[in-house]
Design a protein around this motif. Structure first.
Motif, mmCIF file in Angstrom:
data_model
loop_
_atom_site.group_PDB
_atom_site.id
_atom_site.type_symbol
_atom_site.label_atom_id
_atom_site.label_comp_id
_atom_site.label_asym_id
_atom_site.label_seq_id
_atom_site.Cartn_x
_atom_site.Cartn_y
_atom_site.Cartn_z
ATOM 1 N N GLY A 58 14.103 -18.034 14.078
ATOM 2 C CA GLY A 58 12.919 -18.476 13.343
ATOM 3 C C GLY A 58 11.661 -18.421 14.192
ATOM 4 O O GLY A 58 10.583 -18.047 13.705
ATOM 5 N N ALA A 59 11.781 -18.783 15.470
ATOM 6 C CA ALA A 59 10.621 -18.690 16.360
ATOM 7 C C ALA A 59 10.199 -17.238 16.571
ATOM 8 O O ALA A 59 9.003 -16.930 16.612
ATOM 9 C CB ALA A 59 10.945 -19.358 17.694
ATOM 10 N N MET A 60 11.165 -16.339 16.698
ATOM 11 C CA MET A 60 10.832 -14.920 16.853
ATOM 12 C C MET A 60 10.152 -14.375 15.598
ATOM 13 O O MET A 60 9.167 -13.622 15.679
ATOM 14 C CB MET A 60 12.093 -14.123 17.167
ATOM 15 N N LEU A 61 10.651 -14.747 14.433
ATOM 16 C CA LEU A 61 10.008 -14.329 13.179
ATOM 17 C C LEU A 61 8.611 -14.918 13.060
ATOM 18 O O LEU A 61 7.700 -14.276 12.519
ATOM 19 C CB LEU A 61 10.867 -14.755 11.991
ATOM 20 N N THR A 62 8.421 -16.126 13.570
ATOM 21 C CA THR A 62 7.095 -16.737 13.555
ATOM 22 C C THR A 62 6.124 -15.958 14.421
ATOM 23 O O THR A 62 4.952 -15.779 14.062
ATOM 24 C CB THR A 62 7.191 -18.191 14.039
ATOM 25 N N ALA A 63 6.588 -15.474 15.570
ATOM 26 C CA ALA A 63 5.724 -14.663 16.433
ATOM 27 C C ALA A 63 5.316 -13.368 15.736
ATOM 28 O O ALA A 63 4.141 -12.964 15.798
ATOM 29 C CB ALA A 63 6.449 -14.367 17.747
ATOM 30 N N ILE A 64 6.271 -12.718 15.072
ATOM 31 C CA ILE A 64 5.939 -11.489 14.328
ATOM 32 C C ILE A 64 4.986 -11.796 13.188
ATOM 33 O O ILE A 64 4.017 -11.052 12.930
ATOM 34 C CB ILE A 64 7.234 -10.834 13.812
ATOM 35 N N PHE A 65 5.223 -12.895 12.478
ATOM 36 C CA PHE A 65 4.332 -13.310 11.387
ATOM 37 C C PHE A 65 2.920 -13.568 11.906
ATOM 38 O O PHE A 65 1.930 -13.203 11.252
ATOM 39 C CB PHE A 65 4.905 -14.560 10.721
ATOM 40 N N SER A 66 2.800 -14.174 13.076
ATOM 41 C CA SER A 66 1.481 -14.445 13.649
ATOM 42 C C SER A 66 0.737 -13.153 13.952
ATOM 43 O O SER A 66 -0.480 -13.053 13.723
ATOM 44 C CB SER A 66 1.634 -15.282 14.918
ATOM 45 N N MET A 67 1.448 -12.153 14.450
ATOM 46 C CA MET A 67 0.807 -10.876 14.738
ATOM 47 C C MET A 67 0.318 -10.201 13.453
ATOM 48 O O MET A 67 -0.792 -9.658 13.408
ATOM 49 C CB MET A 67 1.786 -9.970 15.483
ATOM 50 N N VAL A 68 1.127 -10.253 12.407
ATOM 51 C CA VAL A 68 0.731 -9.636 11.132
ATOM 52 C C VAL A 68 -0.470 -10.366 10.540
ATOM 53 O O VAL A 68 -1.437 -9.735 10.069
ATOM 54 C CB VAL A 68 1.926 -9.643 10.150
ATOM 55 N N VAL A 69 -0.444 -11.698 10.564
ATOM 56 C CA VAL A 69 -1.551 -12.483 10.008
ATOM 57 C C VAL A 69 -2.831 -12.252 10.802
ATOM 58 O O VAL A 69 -3.926 -12.172 10.233
ATOM 59 C CB VAL A 69 -1.177 -13.978 9.979
ATOM 60 N N SER A 70 -2.710 -12.135 12.114
ATOM 61 C CA SER A 70 -3.905 -11.902 12.924
ATOM 62 C C SER A 70 -4.531 -10.540 12.617
ATOM 63 O O SER A 70 -5.760 -10.433 12.497
ATOM 64 C CB SER A 70 -3.543 -11.997 14.407
ATOM 65 N N LEU A 71 -3.722 -9.494 12.445
ATOM 66 C CA LEU A 71 -4.259 -8.186 12.078
ATOM 67 C C LEU A 71 -4.878 -8.210 10.686
ATOM 68 O O LEU A 71 -5.944 -7.604 10.455
ATOM 69 C CB LEU A 71 -3.150 -7.131 12.154
ATOM 70 N N LEU A 120 -16.747 -13.967 11.436
ATOM 71 C CA LEU A 120 -16.766 -13.580 12.843
ATOM 72 C C LEU A 120 -15.859 -14.486 13.685
ATOM 73 O O LEU A 120 -15.075 -14.013 14.518
ATOM 74 C CB LEU A 120 -18.201 -13.630 13.369
ATOM 75 N N ILE A 121 -15.951 -15.799 13.450
ATOM 76 C CA ILE A 121 -15.095 -16.738 14.189
ATOM 77 C C ILE A 121 -13.625 -16.506 13.854
ATOM 78 O O ILE A 121 -12.753 -16.582 14.730
ATOM 79 C CB ILE A 121 -15.512 -18.189 13.884
ATOM 80 N N SER A 122 -13.334 -16.204 12.596
ATOM 81 C CA SER A 122 -11.951 -15.938 12.202
ATOM 82 C C SER A 122 -11.405 -14.708 12.904
ATOM 83 O O SER A 122 -10.243 -14.682 13.323
ATOM 84 C CB SER A 122 -11.866 -15.762 10.686
ATOM 85 N N ALA A 123 -12.254 -13.677 13.041
ATOM 86 C CA ALA A 123 -11.807 -12.465 13.732
ATOM 87 C C ALA A 123 -11.527 -12.748 15.208
ATOM 88 O O ALA A 123 -10.524 -12.290 15.765
ATOM 89 C CB ALA A 123 -12.866 -11.369 13.591
ATOM 90 N N ILE A 124 -12.395 -13.523 15.863
ATOM 91 C CA ILE A 124 -12.182 -13.859 17.283
ATOM 92 C C ILE A 124 -10.930 -14.706 17.452
ATOM 93 O O ILE A 124 -10.115 -14.486 18.371
ATOM 94 C CB ILE A 124 -13.422 -14.579 17.843
ATOM 95 N N ALA A 125 -10.754 -15.696 16.554
ATOM 96 C CA ALA A 125 -9.560 -16.540 16.631
ATOM 97 C C ALA A 125 -8.297 -15.727 16.373
ATOM 98 O O ALA A 125 -7.245 -15.979 16.981
ATOM 99 C CB ALA A 125 -9.665 -17.690 15.623
ATOM 100 N N ALA A 126 -8.379 -14.728 15.482
ATOM 101 C CA ALA A 126 -7.219 -13.881 15.210
ATOM 102 C C ALA A 126 -6.854 -13.036 16.420
ATOM 103 O O ALA A 126 -5.668 -12.796 16.689
ATOM 104 C CB ALA A 126 -7.506 -12.992 14.010
ATOM 105 N N MET A 127 -7.854 -12.582 17.175
ATOM 106 C CA MET A 127 -7.558 -11.839 18.403
ATOM 107 C C MET A 127 -6.817 -12.714 19.412
ATOM 108 O O MET A 127 -5.848 -12.280 20.049
ATOM 109 C CB MET A 127 -8.858 -11.314 19.021
ATOM 110 N N GLY A 128 -7.276 -13.955 19.549
ATOM 111 C CA GLY A 128 -6.570 -14.876 20.441
ATOM 112 C C GLY A 128 -5.158 -15.158 19.972
ATOM 113 O O GLY A 128 -4.227 -15.247 20.790
ATOM 114 N N LEU A 129 -4.977 -15.282 18.657
ATOM 115 C CA LEU A 129 -3.638 -15.511 18.118
ATOM 116 C C LEU A 129 -2.730 -14.319 18.370
ATOM 117 O O LEU A 129 -1.541 -14.491 18.685
ATOM 118 C CB LEU A 129 -3.731 -15.796 16.619
ATOM 119 N N PHE A 130 -3.273 -13.108 18.251
ATOM 120 C CA PHE A 130 -2.460 -11.911 18.487
ATOM 121 C C PHE A 130 -2.001 -11.851 19.946
ATOM 122 O O PHE A 130 -0.832 -11.546 20.219
ATOM 123 C CB PHE A 130 -3.270 -10.669 18.127
#
Length: 252
Positions: A58-71, A120-130
């Motif tokens: 579940g943690a691994m799937l969460t990491a993949i989900f975070s990458m998809v959401v950030s993109l 703009l803030i959402s895009a910067i935060a998404a980069m940090g999340l990725f």
């Protein structure tokens, strides 16, 4: 005789009083030790599994989900900033031949600027999340709990910010258009999954931290036992006791 009898009668009472005090002190010591063993609620794993799979998967799937959401967030934020910039009064553009800008906010200029800043803030935060999601995947493979901390902070701040941003965007935008309705529904789903994923990763982090503490304690105990064994081997195989010393002195 009466005085001696009085002293004899008072002696058991003193012994009884000291035993009561020692029992009370022992009870307090035990209660303190039990309190020290108690773990605060926020230091306990919140979940034991991820419903359909184990907590590690579940943690691994969460990491993949975070990458998809950030993109996805970066792409939609760029689109929002472009559309809001193109629909500003006085700007000449030819986008009407490619897409319709009827869904874009065209009201108060301050609200428009807020939407641009939010994107703009959402895009910067998404980069940090990725970036932190990539670190999280590596930490999950090697089971390094300390490297999970950046993702926990980044994901917590990201989903909290997106909750505020989507509420604001849903209030100021016209919800009669399919783009705004779909964005609202998608982000509700993303935020719920993100919160659940954060709980899974945090629970795994606590479990790995407890295992690390147990391993450190076991290594410390093994090191202490090995040092004691070395001390006994240097002093001789036969330990020296006060009884043996006394008996040797008498024999001499």
């Amino acid at each position: 005789m009466q005085a001696q009898q009085g002293r004899r009668t008072r002696t058991p009472s003193l012994g009884g009083t000291s035993s009561i005090y020692s029992y009370a002190s022992t009870t307090r010591t035990m209660s303190r030790s039990m309190k020290s063993l108690r773990v605060a609620w926020y230091k306990r794993p919140l979940v034991q599994d991820a419903f359909f799979t184990d907590i590690q998967t579940g943690a691994m799937l969460t990491a993949i989900f975070s990458m998809v959401v950030s993109l996805f967030t970066i792409a939609t934020a760029i689109l929002d900033m472009y559309c809001l910039g193109m629909t500003k009064p006085g700007v000449t553009h030819y986008g009407f031949y490619i897409m319709s800008f009827q869904f874009v906010y065209v009201g108060n200029n301050n609200v428009r600027n807020c939407l641009i800043v939010f994107a703009l803030i959402s895009a910067i935060a998404a980069m940090g999340l990725f970036v932190t999601a990539c670190i999280l995947m590596r930490a999950l493979r090697k089971e390094i709990e300390k490297k999970m901390i950046p993702w926990l902070f980044a994901a917590g701040g990201f989903f909290a910010w997106r909750t505020f941003a989507i509420i604001f965007a849903s209030i100021v935008n016209d919800m009669i258009f399919g783009y705004h309705i779909s964005m609202c529904l998608l982000w509700v789903v993303f935020i719920l999954f993100g919160i659940f994923g954060w709980v899974i990763v945090y629970s795994l982090y606590l479990e790995l931290s407890d295992l690390t503490k147990l391993e450190d304690l076991a290594h410390l105990r093994m090191g202490t036992m090995s040092s004691l064994n070395m001390t006994q081997s240097i002093g001789g195989s036969r330990p020296t006791t006060p009884h043996s010393t006394v008996s040797t002195a008498q024999a001499v």
